[in-house]
Design a protein around this motif. Structure first.
Motif, PDB file in Angstrom:
ATOM      1  N   GLU A  63     -18.229  37.151  79.447  1.00  0.00           N
ATOM      2  CA  GLU A  63     -19.580  37.587  79.831  1.00  0.00           C
ATOM      3  C   GLU A  63     -19.783  39.069  79.541  1.00  0.00           C
ATOM      4  N   ALA A  64     -18.698  39.825  79.665  1.00  0.00           N
ATOM      5  CA  ALA A  64     -18.811  41.277  79.452  1.00  0.00           C
ATOM      6  C   ALA A  64     -19.160  41.600  78.002  1.00  0.00           C
ATOM      7  N   THR A  65     -18.620  40.823  77.068  1.00  0.00           N
ATOM      8  CA  THR A  65     -18.887  41.128  75.660  1.00  0.00           C
ATOM      9  C   THR A  65     -20.112  40.387  75.116  1.00  0.00           C
ATOM     10  N   GLU A 118     -26.631  40.430  70.658  1.00  0.00           N
ATOM     11  CA  GLU A 118     -27.430  41.461  69.987  1.00  0.00           C
ATOM     12  C   GLU A 118     -27.118  41.470  68.490  1.00  0.00           C
ATOM     13  N   ARG A 119     -25.818  41.434  68.181  1.00  0.00           N
ATOM     14  CA  ARG A 119     -25.400  41.452  66.778  1.00  0.00           C
ATOM     15  C   ARG A 119     -25.806  40.167  66.059  1.00  0.00           C
ATOM     16  N   ALA A 120     -25.672  39.063  66.754  1.00  0.00           N
ATOM     17  CA  ALA A 120     -26.038  37.778  66.147  1.00  0.00           C
ATOM     18  C   ALA A 120     -27.526  37.747  65.811  1.00  0.00           C
ATOM     19  N   GLU A 149     -25.664  39.708  62.192  1.00  0.00           N
ATOM     20  CA  GLU A 149     -24.320  40.243  61.944  1.00  0.00           C
ATOM     21  C   GLU A 149     -23.279  39.317  62.559  1.00  0.00           C
ATOM     22  N   HIS A 150     -22.286  38.984  61.767  1.00  0.00           N
ATOM     23  CA  HIS A 150     -21.270  38.040  62.244  1.00  0.00           C
ATOM     24  C   HIS A 150     -19.881  38.531  61.932  1.00  0.00           C
ATOM     25  N   SER A 209     -20.883  28.781  74.580  1.00  0.00           N
ATOM     26  CA  SER A 209     -22.143  28.027  74.496  1.00  0.00           C
ATOM     27  C   SER A 209     -23.348  28.702  75.166  1.00  0.00           C
ATOM     28  N   PRO A 210     -23.167  29.529  76.196  1.00  0.00           N
ATOM     29  CA  PRO A 210     -24.361  30.167  76.791  1.00  0.00           C
ATOM     30  C   PRO A 210     -25.145  31.030  75.802  1.00  0.00           C
ATOM     31  N   MET A 211     -24.500  31.424  74.715  1.00  0.00           N
ATOM     32  CA  MET A 211     -25.229  32.192  73.685  1.00  0.00           C
ATOM     33  C   MET A 211     -26.408  31.418  73.128  1.00  0.00           C
TER      34      MET A 211
END
Lengths: 262, 556
Positions: free
Chosen positions: B16-18, B24-26, B30-31, B399-401
């Motif tokens: 969760e911290a990262t 944001e990057r996704a 950005e991958h 998966s929460p992403m």
């Protein structure tokens, strides 16, 4: 066979359970006899942990095949519960028995010659469906959370489409039939109704019928023979160059630019 | 005892911290960089189970002598019979039939129906219940070129490309050519395909397809097909007799080595039965339950490679059996879902893989074999694994992403079955990540056959996962359900023809088993040979085994 190797690995492998040192152990009663097993296991894995090897009562181990219908109670609780052994977690003081098999009524039939009225066909094959007493035990027993009593009601009313889709998630475990006071084999009746609806209610796919005629007429035989004979480098090129149907193309409307191979 | 344990919940905090940063990057596209072709090759060689040189060895007997197979397969290929081939009276048969089908999954049942339709008497022998097979577990769908913009030509190209062009071309051609016939047959048997109101089949793309030709029946296509075929077989009990809990343990051959029946073993009464059959169709499925290199599996309890073992002794060559399909994301927690598949769609929707520290370690949509290698590396080499309460390892599938990227409710809408599967154990995968590790999914190789399911041994046919060559070294989604039905039917057509043309009495022997035992002795491995086929996997824990005094390494 693989045991020797597994011993060398610190990890749990395959489906064998290797509980951590500090796993909490709980008492369960397999067919009444007490065993101590790690918590967090499924009933199926707990039974194996206790030392049983399944012949009956075990199939896909993933909740879709219906082989592991299970009844259980907790000590001191009057309530009879049901579930699939591979999907139910053991809890302390659970008394467990699995159904190795349950006899069901399943009259044979010829799907091609059932006469005109599907509801009448159901009535003549499964008259007991119409004697449902509406107690709802089947619904409360179903491990797939199907409203069994409701699809039986739909069958009685002649809503075969409704019954077909309402019963669709059925895994044929037989738990419903084992508890029915009207002695209905709900799951076999539902199987019949789904096929009946699939055959006579759902409209046929015209494009499929057309394609089948083409295939049977030998339309693709020559082109497939040529493909099979092709040099693999050439096949690779054809593969790389093939056009991709857009994800959102309208069904049946999209055609590729090169129509030679359709 | 549901949901994540306090220890795992602590670890989830790191993911969760990262997460905000990763999302944001996704969003910016950005991958984590994908591997180069050279790196892919390196990682596959180093971490993919297929490329590991240890835990693989040369088989010392039989038609594929000196070929290298995974140890678990090799040990079974070098196993000895449960039977003493000289000590059995084969003069009387317990059952005589035109066609014997060994295995009652999709391939076996399709074969039985086809042979019965052609006027043959059929006996089906199966280890567990009728329908107990990987067929019921196929969720995704079945391919077939039935749309206007599609044809077997394009389906063929997809199959070959998916298999890295290692497929046997005539088998791929048969598979794709017959596909519309199979769909039509299923439709006429009353399979509830997903359709548009006018009857048109609903079709989708699958991994590696150039046309939308994935047909489905909800998210349980295989189960629907299997139960319909089984139901139809039960309507034809005049011609089709099914013996459940009675696996074949050996083929029978005549003096020319042609297959003329089998020996069955009743798992409950411990009796053996002698079956005389004019033709035999092997349809025993795959080998997932051998747990190659200790991997968990998506496979059915009965998938123990029995048919491979029996046919190998009778002289059938194997192809591509050194190649196994691992699905990168199999469930590791909770315990009751272990080995189950998490569809590629989850990563397709943007979920990333992270290690125990919450850090990304690979591009999430590498090809299946490469992705699996990345996860194995992270767990076993880099030591960044998440360990579950039952001692399994894996990485986080975040998966929460998905909801964060595509809006609240996307997980629930796009992945209803998975959402429910975890919800049952108090884990909301739209809020919490899953723990995954590669899982053994499919036996790519098997018995060598031709486009009619004929093996090189007269009288013996083969259909479904037990055969090799159809998919080469990698199978595409939606082609295994098709495979079992196409080759179930094709093998039955040829078996019927062969059975009808057979003249004279059948004189069964176990000569091929005698000869195989001689070969084992000559190789000096008869004494170390275990008994095969395996039949039932052994999951009893060590503390139980220690107390099972006098029980040999294999049961019985």
């Amino acid at each position: 066979m693989a045991d020797e190797k597994n011993k060398l690995k610190p990890l749990a492998t395959g489906d064998r359970t290797i509980p951590p040192e500090d796993a909490k152990m709980i008492p369960v009663f397999i067919m009444g006899r007490e065993y101590t097993v790690p918590e967090t296991l499924t009933v199926m894995k707990a039974v194996e942990y206790a030392g049983y090897t399944y012949v009956r009562g075990c199939g896909c181990r993933g909740g879709i095949c219906g082989a592991c219908a299970t009844f259980y109670r907790f000590i001191g609780d009057y309530k009879l519960r049901a579930g699939l052994a591979c999907q139910t977690i053991v809890e302390p003081n659970m008394i467990i028995v699995q159904l190795p098999f349950f006899p069901a009524n399943r009259p044979g039939y010829d799907l091609e010659n059932l006469g005109g009225d599907p509801h009448e066909a159901l009535r003549s094959l499964y008259p007991e469906v119409f004697k449902c007493v509406g107690c709802g035990t089947c619904t409360r027993t179903c491990p797939m959370d199907i409203d069994v009593m409701d699809y039986i009601a739909l069958m009685k009313r002649g809503d075969l489409k409704g019954a077909a889709y309402k019963s669709f998630d059925c895994v044929l475990c037989g738990l419903c039939a084992s508890r029915c006071p009207a002695q209905i084999s709900q799951f076999t009746a539902a199987m019949f109704v789904r096929r009946l609806y699939g055959k006579t209610g759902l409209p046929r796919a015209a494009h499929l019928e057309k394609r089948v005629e083409e295939v049977k007429g030998g339309k693709y035989e020559k082109v497939m023979k040529e493909l099979v004979a092709k040099d693999m480098e050439e096949v690779k090129k054809l593969y790389v160059d093939r056009e991709r149907e857009p994800d959102l193309a309208e069904p049946g409307k999209w055609l590729p630019e090169d129509k030679k191979y359709l | 005892m549901t949901g994540y344990t306090p220890e795992l919940r602590e670890l989830i905090k790191k993911v969760e911290a990262t997460r905000p940063q990763r999302v944001e990057r996704a969003r910016k596209g950005e991958h984590f960089p994908a591997l180069t072709m050279e790196e892919r090759k390196q990682w596959l060689n180093k971490y993919h189970p297929d490329f590991k040189s240890e835990e693989r060895s040369k088989v010392r007997v039989g038609p594929n002598k000196d070929a290298v197979f995974p140890d678990e397969v090799r040990v079974l290929l070098e196993s000895r019979s449960r039977l003493d081939p000289s000590g059995i009276d084969l003069s009387k048969a317990d059952y005589s039939t035109d066609v014997l089908v060994i295995g009652a999954g999709g391939a076996g049942t399709a074969a039985a129906l086809t042979a019965e339709q052609a006027g043959c008497k059929v006996l089906v022998a199966t280890k567990l219940r009728h329908g107990d097979a990987n067929t019921v577990m196929a969720e995704g769908g079945i391919q077939g070129a039935d749309q206007e913009g599609d044809s077997p030509y394009y389906h063929y190209l997809d199959v070959m490309g998916g298999g890295h062009f290692t497929n046997q071309p005539d088998l791929a051609s048969a598979l794709t050519h017959d596909a519309p016939l199979i769909l039509y047959w299923l439709e006429s048997l009353g399979v509830l395909f997903d359709k548009l109101p006018d009857g048109r089949m609903k079709v989708r793309h699958g991994g590696g397809t150039c046309r939308k030709r994935m047909h489905s029946a909800g998210d349980m296509t295989g189960a629907e097909i299997m139960r319909v075929l089984m139901d139809e077989a039960r309507n034809r009990t005049e011609g089709i007799k099914v013996l459940e809990f009675s696996p074949a343990v050996e083929l029978l051959t005549d003096k020319s080595g042609h297959v003329v029946g089998a020996v069955l073993y009743n798992l409950e009464t411990k009796e053996y039965y002698i079956i005389r059959a004019k033709a035999v169709i092997m349809a025993t499925g795959g080998f997932g339950r051998l747990h190659i290199q200790g991997f968990a599996t998506t496979n059915h309890y009965g998938a123990t490679a029995d048919g491979i073992v029996m046919a190998y002794r009778a002289g059938v060559e194997l192809q591509d059996l050194e190649s196994t399909q691992y699905h990168p994301t199999g469930v590791v927690y909770p315990e009751q879902n272990v080995g189950l598949l998490i569809t590629e769609k989850v990563r397709g929707l943007g979920a990333q893989l992270t290690n125990v520290d919450g850090s990304e370690f690979c591009f999430p949509l590498e090809p299946r074999d490469v992705e699996s290698s990345c996860i194995i590396r992270e767990c076993l080499d880099s030591g960044k694994a998440v360990t579950t309460p039952t001692g399994r390892v894996g990485v986080w599938l975040d998966s929460p992403m998905i909801d964060m990227l595509h809006g609240e409710g996307t997980v629930r809408k796009e992945l209803p079955a998975k959402h429910i599967q975890f919800k049952r154990y108090d884990i909301d995968i739209s809020k919490f990540p899953m723990i995954v590790y590669p899982t053994l999914h499919y036996q790519n190789g098997g018995l060598k056959i031709n486009e009619w399911g004929e093996t090189a041994v007269p009288g013996l046919y083969s259909a479904g996962e037990v055969s090799g060559g159809v998919h080469g070294k990698n199978r595409l989604m939606g082609n295994s359900l098709l495979d079992v039905l196409v080759f179930g039917r094709r093998s039955a057509m040829r078996a019927v023809e062969y059975a009808k043309g057979l003249k004279g009495d059948l004189v069964p022997t176990l000569n091929h088993v005698k000869a195989f035992h001689e070969e084992l002795k000559k190789a000096g491995i008869m004494d170390e040979a275990c008994v095969g086929p395996m039949l039932i996997p052994d999951y009893s824990p060590d503390h139980v085994k220690k107390r099972q005094w006098g029980v040999a390494t294999l049961r019985e």
